[in-house]
Design a protein around this motif. Structure first.
Motif, PDB file in Angstrom:
ATOM      1  N   ASN A 127       8.897   8.919  10.487  1.00  0.00           N
ATOM      2  CA  ASN A 127       9.378   7.704  10.129  1.00  0.00           C
ATOM      3  C   ASN A 127       8.578   6.762   9.259  1.00  0.00           C
ATOM      4  O   ASN A 127       7.127   6.562   9.571  1.00  0.00           O
ATOM      5  CB  ASN A 127       9.533   6.785  11.315  1.00  0.00           C
ATOM      6  CG  ASN A 127      10.823   7.186  12.156  1.00  0.00           C
ATOM      7  OD1 ASN A 127      11.236   8.336  11.890  1.00  0.00           O
ATOM      8  ND2 ASN A 127      11.106   6.558  13.404  1.00  0.00           N
ATOM      9  N   VAL A 128       9.054   6.310   7.953  1.00  0.00           N
ATOM     10  CA  VAL A 128       8.367   5.820   7.101  1.00  0.00           C
ATOM     11  C   VAL A 128       9.015   4.399   6.850  1.00  0.00           C
ATOM     12  O   VAL A 128      10.104   4.511   6.610  1.00  0.00           O
ATOM     13  CB  VAL A 128       8.184   6.507   5.737  1.00  0.00           C
ATOM     14  CG1 VAL A 128       7.256   5.730   4.781  1.00  0.00           C
ATOM     15  CG2 VAL A 128       7.475   8.062   6.036  1.00  0.00           C
ATOM     16  N   VAL A 129       8.152   3.318   7.011  1.00  0.00           N
ATOM     17  CA  VAL A 129       8.595   1.964   6.956  1.00  0.00           C
ATOM     18  C   VAL A 129       8.515   1.477   5.087  1.00  0.00           C
ATOM     19  O   VAL A 129       7.325   1.520   4.840  1.00  0.00           O
ATOM     20  CB  VAL A 129       8.089   0.983   7.829  1.00  0.00           C
ATOM     21  CG1 VAL A 129       8.479  -0.501   7.656  1.00  0.00           C
ATOM     22  CG2 VAL A 129       8.138   1.343   9.472  1.00  0.00           C
ATOM     23  N   VAL A 130       9.267   0.907   4.855  1.00  0.00           N
ATOM     24  CA  VAL A 130       9.104   0.126   3.734  1.00  0.00           C
ATOM     25  C   VAL A 130       9.683  -1.434   3.814  1.00  0.00           C
ATOM     26  O   VAL A 130      10.697  -1.385   4.248  1.00  0.00           O
ATOM     27  CB  VAL A 130       9.587   0.753   2.247  1.00  0.00           C
ATOM     28  CG1 VAL A 130       9.442  -0.140   1.045  1.00  0.00           C
ATOM     29  CG2 VAL A 130       9.267   2.268   2.289  1.00  0.00           C
ATOM     30  N   PRO A 156       9.743  16.363   5.969  1.00  0.00           N
ATOM     31  CA  PRO A 156      11.014  15.298   5.806  1.00  0.00           C
ATOM     32  C   PRO A 156      10.861  13.949   6.280  1.00  0.00           C
ATOM     33  O   PRO A 156       9.863  13.911   7.307  1.00  0.00           O
ATOM     34  CB  PRO A 156      12.175  16.003   6.857  1.00  0.00           C
ATOM     35  CG  PRO A 156      11.072  17.077   7.132  1.00  0.00           C
ATOM     36  CD  PRO A 156       9.746  17.273   6.934  1.00  0.00           C
ATOM     37  N   ILE A 157      11.430  13.036   5.521  1.00  0.00           N
ATOM     38  CA  ILE A 157      11.346  11.656   6.318  1.00  0.00           C
ATOM     39  C   ILE A 157      12.472  10.935   6.541  1.00  0.00           C
ATOM     40  O   ILE A 157      13.523  11.386   6.001  1.00  0.00           O
ATOM     41  CB  ILE A 157      10.479  10.918   5.300  1.00  0.00           C
ATOM     42  CG1 ILE A 157      11.105  10.615   3.957  1.00  0.00           C
ATOM     43  CG2 ILE A 157       9.004  11.441   4.992  1.00  0.00           C
ATOM     44  CD1 ILE A 157      10.453   9.930   3.030  1.00  0.00           C
ATOM     45  N   ASN A 158      12.368  10.029   7.540  1.00  0.00           N
ATOM     46  CA  ASN A 158      13.308   9.016   8.104  1.00  0.00           C
ATOM     47  C   ASN A 158      12.983   7.716   7.213  1.00  0.00           C
ATOM     48  O   ASN A 158      11.575   7.158   7.335  1.00  0.00           O
ATOM     49  CB  ASN A 158      13.524   8.900   9.308  1.00  0.00           C
ATOM     50  CG  ASN A 158      13.957  10.237  10.246  1.00  0.00           C
ATOM     51  OD1 ASN A 158      14.983  10.745   9.493  1.00  0.00           O
ATOM     52  ND2 ASN A 158      13.446  10.073  11.249  1.00  0.00           N
ATOM     53  N   ALA A 206       6.900   4.384  13.673  1.00  0.00           N
ATOM     54  CA  ALA A 206       6.672   4.631  12.559  1.00  0.00           C
ATOM     55  C   ALA A 206       5.312   5.222  12.374  1.00  0.00           C
ATOM     56  O   ALA A 206       4.253   5.065  13.223  1.00  0.00           O
ATOM     57  CB  ALA A 206       6.608   3.346  11.917  1.00  0.00           C
ATOM     58  N   ALA A 207       5.451   6.212  11.525  1.00  0.00           N
ATOM     59  CA  ALA A 207       4.082   7.085  11.437  1.00  0.00           C
ATOM     60  C   ALA A 207       3.190   6.511   9.971  1.00  0.00           C
ATOM     61  O   ALA A 207       1.910   6.766   9.745  1.00  0.00           O
ATOM     62  CB  ALA A 207       4.112   8.489  11.111  1.00  0.00           C
ATOM     63  N   ILE A 238      -0.501   5.157  13.150  1.00  0.00           N
ATOM     64  CA  ILE A 238       0.204   4.702  11.885  1.00  0.00           C
ATOM     65  C   ILE A 238      -0.873   4.325  10.884  1.00  0.00           C
ATOM     66  O   ILE A 238      -1.730   3.951  11.111  1.00  0.00           O
ATOM     67  CB  ILE A 238       1.045   3.644  12.147  1.00  0.00           C
ATOM     68  CG1 ILE A 238       2.052   3.446  10.938  1.00  0.00           C
ATOM     69  CG2 ILE A 238       0.415   2.179  12.577  1.00  0.00           C
ATOM     70  CD1 ILE A 238       3.317   2.241  11.092  1.00  0.00           C
ATOM     71  N   LYS A 239      -0.366   4.694   9.766  1.00  0.00           N
ATOM     72  CA  LYS A 239      -1.227   4.226   8.294  1.00  0.00           C
ATOM     73  C   LYS A 239      -0.412   3.160   7.930  1.00  0.00           C
ATOM     74  O   LYS A 239       0.599   3.341   7.408  1.00  0.00           O
ATOM     75  CB  LYS A 239      -1.291   5.554   7.410  1.00  0.00           C
ATOM     76  CG  LYS A 239      -1.876   6.635   8.094  1.00  0.00           C
ATOM     77  CD  LYS A 239      -3.379   6.642   7.969  1.00  0.00           C
ATOM     78  CE  LYS A 239      -4.114   7.968   8.599  1.00  0.00           C
ATOM     79  NZ  LYS A 239      -4.156   7.696  10.367  1.00  0.00           N
ATOM     80  N   VAL A 240      -0.949   2.172   7.600  1.00  0.00           N
ATOM     81  CA  VAL A 240      -0.470   0.949   7.082  1.00  0.00           C
ATOM     82  C   VAL A 240      -0.988   0.606   5.820  1.00  0.00           C
ATOM     83  O   VAL A 240      -2.439   0.058   5.523  1.00  0.00           O
ATOM     84  CB  VAL A 240      -0.430  -0.414   8.048  1.00  0.00           C
ATOM     85  CG1 VAL A 240       0.224  -1.706   7.410  1.00  0.00           C
ATOM     86  CG2 VAL A 240       0.057   0.108   9.280  1.00  0.00           C
ATOM     87  N   LEU A 241      -0.317   0.219   4.756  1.00  0.00           N
ATOM     88  CA  LEU A 241      -0.549  -0.133   3.513  1.00  0.00           C
ATOM     89  C   LEU A 241       0.070  -1.403   2.927  1.00  0.00           C
ATOM     90  O   LEU A 241       1.245  -1.526   2.929  1.00  0.00           O
ATOM     91  CB  LEU A 241      -0.311   1.111   2.537  1.00  0.00           C
ATOM     92  CG  LEU A 241      -0.308   0.745   0.811  1.00  0.00           C
ATOM     93  CD1 LEU A 241      -2.000   0.074   0.356  1.00  0.00           C
ATOM     94  CD2 LEU A 241      -0.283   1.708   0.001  1.00  0.00           C
ATOM     95  N   VAL A 242      -0.824  -2.494   2.798  1.00  0.00           N
ATOM     96  CA  VAL A 242      -0.379  -3.668   2.335  1.00  0.00           C
ATOM     97  C   VAL A 242      -0.456  -3.834   0.886  1.00  0.00           C
ATOM     98  O   VAL A 242      -1.265  -3.631   0.362  1.00  0.00           O
ATOM     99  CB  VAL A 242      -1.105  -4.908   3.242  1.00  0.00           C
ATOM    100  CG1 VAL A 242      -0.502  -6.154   2.816  1.00  0.00           C
ATOM    101  CG2 VAL A 242      -0.962  -4.739   4.568  1.00  0.00           C
TER     102      VAL A 242
END
Ligand code: NDP
Length: 316
Positions: A6-9, A35-37, A81-82, A124-128
């Motif tokens: 799971n990838v959040v934007v 693959p990504i969700n 989320a990953a 999770i890896k978070v990029l701001v």
């Protein structure tokens, strides 16, 4: 093939996200085997626009893209989320005071930190990306105490990419690596950029100014801010974090300072890093000129002030 991640934007209906989402769906960031969700977060008034983005994502017909979920609920978006790209932030509006802007962003990144804490994977890896990115990353991390603070970073890669492009143009080569400050020159092989350019006045003057004012130059020409290059830099940042840097390669990342190079601890600061097994290490032992020192000190002071202002908003 691997299970989807799971990838959040966030700010998913905005212009940076518009360029970023294609890179994610095409496999340019997490690789062609992953693959990504997609979890697309934006504010309620943007849900109709976001629906249009979802339609376009479907029409890409890309095999790596599995489930796409548009939502205005951070709890839904961050579930399991990953990786997360936090792009959405309160934009600077004319006449808005700096402290009002900061207050609005503190609220957004506090809420998202709390949602990350409750719902996201602990690795999770978070990029701001949303500005002020360094301080937003710090706030977010503060409200997600069970996720290691190393997992929160801010984007400073666009300046690195811009610097590489400006040096390439100066040296007449296609792509110098400003991180090593080495360029491959036709017929001369790999040479240090500093000895090749050999013009401190240019490096400390026009070059620096060009990079600092590049964002404004793009706005002046395009009548909109830089989105394609910002999205590419965000993708570069996450890809290198995910897959690691090449031997001898350094990249710029905004990370929580450990005091290296005399930068105050616990501000998010741009350092050169190497990355292995999804963990970054700050490159140590670089010589800092007096000129560079003065610039680092100015930035550190600004970030400390911003951190203090953010604390004031949270605990008046
Ligand atoms: P953009 O997608 O162009 O920019 C988003 C953020 O990225 C801004 O904070 C912007 O900073 C920052 N940014 C960082 N680097 C760069 C760069 N090099 N060039 C340009 N911007 C950069 O903004 P849009 O207005 O198109 O979209 C923002 C979206 O975010 C909207 O859809 C809005 O609804 C949403 N939003 C979502 C929230 C949420 O998910 N909870 C909260 C707030 C907004 P700067 O302001 O300095 O240009």
């Amino acid at each position: 093939m691997a299970d989807p991640i799971n990838v959040v934007v966030t700010g998913a209906a905005g212009q940076i996200a518009y360029s970023l989402l294609y890179q994610l769906a095409a496999g340019s960031v997490f690789g062609p085997e992953q693959p990504i969700n997609l979890r697309l977060l934006d504010i309620k008034p943007m849900m109709d626009v976001l629906q249009g983005v979802v339609m376009e994502l479907e029409d890409l017909a890309l095999p790596l893209l599995r489930d796409v979920l548009p939502t205005a609920d951070a709890g839904v978006a961050f579930k399991d989320a990953a990786a997360a790209f936090l792009v959405g932030a309160m934009p600077r509006k004319q006449g808005m005071e700096r402290k009002d802007l900061l207050a609005a962003n503190v609220k957004i990144f506090k809420d998202q930190g709390e949602a990350l804490e409750k719902f996201a994977r602990k690795d999770i890896k978070v990029l701001v990306v949303g500005n002020p990115a360094n301080t937003n990353a710090l706030i977010c991390s503060h409200y997600a105490p069970s996720i290691p603070k190393e997992n929160f970073t801010a984007m400073t890669r666009l300046d690195q990419n811009r610097a590489q492009a400006a040096l390439a143009s100066r040296l007449g080569v296609q792509y110098p690596d400003a991180a090593h400050a080495v360029a491959d020159l036709p017929g001369k092989g790999s040479l240090k950029v500093s000895s090749t350019v050999n013009d401190n006045a240019w490096l400390n003057g026009e070059f620096l100014e060009t990079i600092q004012k590049r964002g404004a130059a793009v706005i002046a020409a395009r009548k909109m801010s830089s989105a394609m290059s910002a999205a590419k830099a965000a993708g570069d940042h996450m890809r290198d974090w995910w897959f690691g840097t090449k031997p001898g390669q350094w990249v710029s990342m905004g990370v929580v300072s450990d005091g290296s190079y005399g930068i105050p601890k616990d501000v998010v600061f741009s350092f050169p890093v190497t990355i292995k097994d999804k963990k970054f290490e700050i490159v140590q032992g670089l010589e800092i000129s007096d000129f560079a020192r003065s610039k680092l000190d100015i930035t550190a002071k600004e970030l400390e002030e911003e951190r203090a202002e953010a604390h004031q908003v949270l605990m008046p």
